[in-house]
Write an enzyme that holds these catalytic residues in place. Structure first.
Site, mmCIF file in Angstrom:
data_model
loop_
_atom_site.group_PDB
_atom_site.id
_atom_site.type_symbol
_atom_site.label_atom_id
_atom_site.label_comp_id
_atom_site.label_asym_id
_atom_site.label_seq_id
_atom_site.Cartn_x
_atom_site.Cartn_y
_atom_site.Cartn_z
ATOM 1 C CB CYS A 1 -41.605 -25.232 34.417
ATOM 2 S SG CYS A 1 -42.120 -24.035 33.154
ATOM 3 C CG HIS B 1 -45.498 -28.061 33.752
ATOM 4 N ND1 HIS B 1 -45.367 -27.460 34.983
ATOM 5 C CD2 HIS B 1 -45.284 -27.089 32.835
ATOM 6 C CE1 HIS B 1 -45.100 -26.173 34.816
ATOM 7 N NE2 HIS B 1 -45.039 -25.929 33.528
ATOM 8 C CD GLU C 1 -46.402 -30.161 37.246
ATOM 9 O OE1 GLU C 1 -46.502 -28.927 37.136
ATOM 10 O OE2 GLU C 1 -45.377 -30.791 36.928
#
Length: 193
Positions: A77, A175, A177
């Site tokens: 990001c 993202h 994650e």
């Protein structure tokens, strides 16, 4: 494997740590040069505003260190955007790893782009096991236009770079994650480079 997660006060580091744990790895959150230089892999996360994040990198000298790293580095990001040469956000000079100018979405679309969107034109071993048009989670108001470093594309108002690569440096706008099983596969692929 030693995984350094760069700590410069602008990261969503807990989410990254939890994702690594789910994959069976442990990360070290640090701004220590020696720890970062000696790591097998480096993750450069980021949530926040570009100019203040760059100021924090400069205060610890990480702006000098990061471009010199030789091991695989993954910017996430804002981390990816700071790896570019410039961002319109705060008129910020970036690290210059990618010869790309980060620009803001127009007022024609809802900003920030927030939620799930597809990635396609996948061109890297980072995406092994990922099919074209899988969904990833994104939250951003600025984007990296398509360039010679583009290894994945997303469309929101325009086609733009949702992932970049140059040598040992990788950047993803989404993202991983927070992108479920496919995001975790991308993290796993990065750790196996």
């Amino acid at each position: 494997m030693k995984i350094a997660i760069i700590d410069y006060g602008a990261g969503n580091v807990q989410s990254v740590l939890f994702a690594l744990e789910r994959l069976g790895y442990e990360g070290i959150v640090t701004n220590d040069w020696i720890t970062i230089k000696s790591a097998d892999k480096v993750i450069f996360p980021g949530v926040g505003e570009a100019s203040s994040a760059m100021k924090m990198l400069q205060e610890t000298g990480l702006d000098v260190l990061i471009p010199t790293l030789k091991q695989p580095v993954l910017g996430i990001c804002l981390g990816m955007q700071l790896m570019c040469k410039f961002s319109e956000e705060g008129n910020t000079k970036g690290l210059g790893i990618f010869d790309v100018k980060v620009v803001k979405f127009s007022n024609e679309v809802k900003v920030p782009q927030m939620g799930w969107n597809t990635i396609y034109n996948l061109k890297s071993q980072l995406f092994t096991g990922i099919k074209e048009n899988e969904f990833m989670y994104l939250v951003h108001s600025y984007y990296a236009p398509l360039s010679e470093n583009t290894i994945a594309t997303t469309n929101y108002e325009y086609d733009y770079s949702t992932a970049l690569q140059r040598d040992n440096f990788f950047g993803v706008q989404f993202h991983p994650e927070k992108s479920g099983v496919f995001g975790e596969q991308i993290l796993k692929n990065f750790l196996q480079l």
